[in-house]
Design an enzyme around this catalytic site. Structure first.
Site, short mmCIF file in Angstrom:
data_model
loop_
_atom_site.label_atom_id
_atom_site.label_comp_id
_atom_site.label_asym_id
_atom_site.label_seq_id
_atom_site.Cartn_x
_atom_site.Cartn_y
_atom_site.Cartn_z
N HIS A 36 0.83 -1.19 0.00
CA HIS A 36 0.00 0.00 0.00
C HIS A 36 0.88 1.26 0.00
O HIS A 36 1.97 1.27 0.58
CB HIS A 36 -0.90 0.03 1.24
CG HIS A 36 -2.07 -0.90 1.15
ND1 HIS A 36 -2.92 -0.93 0.06
CD2 HIS A 36 -2.56 -1.83 2.03
CE1 HIS A 36 -3.86 -1.83 0.27
NE2 HIS A 36 -3.66 -2.40 1.44
N CYS A 76 0.23 2.33 -5.11
CA CYS A 76 -0.64 3.41 -5.59
C CYS A 76 -0.04 4.78 -5.30
O CYS A 76 0.78 4.94 -4.40
CB CYS A 76 -2.01 3.31 -4.94
SG CYS A 76 -2.95 1.88 -5.50
#
Length: 645
Positions: free
Chosen positions: A271, A320
């Protein structure tokens, strides 16, 4: 006193002594055999023509201390005399000669030729050292063909040319046996060929989060990329599921290895998010509503890598870069120093997500899928990333959702396949290097013998630098034991988080591959080795039926394996220092230090059908304006100001 000399031919030496090559302090017997009339007398001499004290027998026992020439004179009572041939007792002072206990003089190769990368026009030197009685003979080969006249223990070629590249072997023999050395690959590079003094890589994959959706892909992505980088000559440390302090400690160890001429590669899968032109990596212990100080700032890593004056820095992020306030305004981000040596490969562009997919029964980040496909090609590193970008852009799973972004400041056509050219590193760098070497060193295989006579072999395999598997196998059942079963456990207990319900099954796939290769009776997966602060003890429990007593019995043995793999790097010490700083009120040194206001949790998305991509987006980030920047920004110590509309 003899008045008349006889003919020397009246004495015939039927066996001359032979030259030998032995380790220091090895006892050697030099022998001469002669035939003549009457009693024969012997006297041994050294190379200085000095008589050897006590050397008056046909056999001379020498404790070899240094290389020396010897000769023996044989005479009779008729004043006939004859000399043997000169022989050499050659001595090599080596710490671990490795001679077999029952060595009889057959060739024993102590030093194999080493792979070489040599610039065109320079000297190529390959060495082979073999003990033997008599001294072994040598014949060098290139690509399976003998080299004319190359029959000494050292092969030297002046002014190496491209024709001299290839695989070299040395054939070593004496009257007892013959041996072949290990193969040594020699690469001849043009004078303008770019080279590295070393290649070092740190790979981190976070997937099992405490407060955020778990991921699937980092397990296989990190594992496969580590194997590919090792093929390219990188010394790789691969780590899964790190807290923020563990990430910082691992990065600090990585940075210590960087020096002039080194190729450095940092890879992260997990993440992440972007704010004010800075990229943040989310640690597995980041709270549900986290701030930047709970994460690791990529720009700080980049800056520290550049400060080491490396030849090439490669930063690859499969994460991301989502913004959570689209009404952003520009802010000034001070760019990194243009050193001309850095390449950034982002899995996705600004304010976009990165996806993982099911591909052939395994989970993979779609960026890393194509990265692994092309990374071995001998192309400029930026061209490799362009191939990744082009193929990802044609992938129907992410069309219009994900696009690779490449940034670089390199001035030379450097490739990850560039050869390593050995240079004289400082002793200090070798000391720092010890941690990285030990991070991939497995405990030795052990054989445990139980009281009942059962023998159990315990071996080890590394899935990652902080994930290890112990295997147990019954080798011998003994005369009175049957129905033997074994179990393994550890002290302290290393939690296998990958076996928890709902966790990634990719680790089970890797373990299954090892089980097929090892064929053990039992196995124990040991995760999170970076948390280990003392020795790790493997306890082996043996259950069996005693054939005479007809009882079901148990015996146990313990095996202390010290600090295996990355545990030897003591990453926890860096964590303790940070905790102490916080307790004392001092600010912890972090990769990122900026305030971000909280936002609501954003669940991970799926794209329709099973097997479609999952996103690697951060769950929460700032509800603040976000800055755009054409160059990666430096995360300086000042906190960026929140802007209001």
């Amino acid at each position: 006193m003899c008045m008349v000399f006889g003919r020397s031919s009246d004495i015939v030496i039927v066996q001359h002594p032979v030259s030998v090559y032995v380790p220091r302090s090895y006892k050697v017997t030099l022998s001469v055999r002669a035939e003549g009339t009457g009693i024969l007398n012997y006297q041994w001499f050294k190379s200085s023509k000095e008589e050897v004290f006590g050397g008056t027998r046909a056999d001379l026992i020498v404790t070899a201390q240094r290389s020396q020439l010897y000769i023996c004179r044989v005479n009779d009572q008729f004043c006939n005399c004859v000399f043997s041939k000169w022989v050499t007792v050659k001595v090599l002072d080596i710490a671990k000669p490795g001679l077999p206990v029952a060595w009889r003089g057959e060739p024993h190769i102590a030093v194999h030729p080493a792979p070489q990368t040599v610039r065109q026009g320079e000297r190529l030197t390959l060495s082979c050292i073999a003990f033997g009685i008599p001294t072994p003979h040598y014949q060098w080969y290139r690509n399976g063909h003998p080299l004319l006249g190359k029959t000494t223990d050292t092969l030297q070629i002046e002014n190496a040319e491209s024709d001299h590249r290839g695989t070299y072997l040395c054939y070593v023999s004496n009257v007892q046996e013959e041996r072949w050395t290990e193969a040594a690959d020699v690469e001849i590079v043009p004078t303008n060929q770019l080279t590295a003094t070393d290649k070092v890589a740190l790979l981190i994959g976070n997937l099992n989060y405490s407060h955020h959706p778990d991921l699937m892909a980092p397990t296989m992505d990190v594992h496969e990329l580590a194997n590919l980088l090792q093929q390219l000559g990188f010394r790789v440390v691969s780590l899964l599921d790190l807290t923020r302090e563990e990430m910082l400690a691992a990065i600090d160890k990585f940075l210590l290895l960087l020096d002039r001429g080194v190729y450095a590669l940092f890879y992260y899968a997990g993440h992440g998010y972007e704010r004010l032109g800075r990229n943040y990596l989310v640690a597995i212990d980041a709270p549900r509503s986290y701030r930047s100080e709970n994460c690791v700032c990529v720009q700080r890593i980049m800056r520290k890598m550049q400060e080491r004056r490396t030849a090439l820095n490669v930063v690859l992020l499969d994460t991301c870069r989502t913004w959570y306030n689209l009404d952003c305004i520009a802010s000034e981000i001070r760019p990194l120093v243009p050193m001309g040596n850095t390449v950034y490969g982002y899995a996705t562009c600004e304010n976009a997500e990165a996806y993982e997919v099911q591909d052939g029964g395994k989970s993979t980040g779609i960026f890393t899928k194509y990265l692994n496909k092309y990374i071995l090609q001998p192309e400029k590193v930026t061209h490799i990333l362009e191939l990744v970008s082009e193929n990802l852009g044609r992938d129907p799973f992410v069309t219009g959702k994900q696009a690779v972004e490449i940034r670089h400041t390199i001035k030379e056509p450097r490739s990850l396949t560039d050869p390593i050219r050995t240079t004289g590193h400082t002793g200090e760098l070798h000391l720092r290097d010890a941690c990285w070497r030990q991070a991939n060193e497995l405990p030795h295989q052990k054989l445990l013998i139980f009281t009942c006579g059962v023998e159990v072999e315990v071996s080890f395999s590394a899935l990652f630098s902080n994930v290890m598997v112990a295997f147990g196998r019954v080798k011998t059942t003994g005369p009175r034991a049957q129905d033997c079963t074994i179990t393994l456990r550890s002290t302290p207990a290393m939690e296998d988080i990958f076996s928890s319900p709902g966790r990634s099954s990719e680790m089970d796939s890797l373990l299954l591959n090892n089980l097929v290769a090892e064929n053990p009776d039992c196995s124990l997966r040991l995760c999170g080795l970076q948390k280990l602060q003392g020795s790790l003890v493997i306890k082996v429990d043996l259950h069996y039926t005693h054939m005479d007593r007809k009882l079901w019995l148990q015996e146990s043995k313990q095996l202390d394996i010290g600090k295996p793999l990355v545990a030897s790097c003591d990453l926890h010490r860096g964590q303790q220092a940070m905790v102490a700083q916080r307790r004392d009120g001092a600010p912890a040194q972090s990769m990122g230090h900026s305030r971000i206001s909280h936002s609501k949790q954003r669940p991970r998305q799926t794209l329709g059908q099973p097997g479609r991509p999952f996103t690697k987006s951060a769950e929460c980030a700032a509800k603040v304006p976000t800055a755009r920047s054409n160059e990666p920004g430096e995360n300086d110590e000042t906190e960026p100001q929140d802007f209001t509309h």
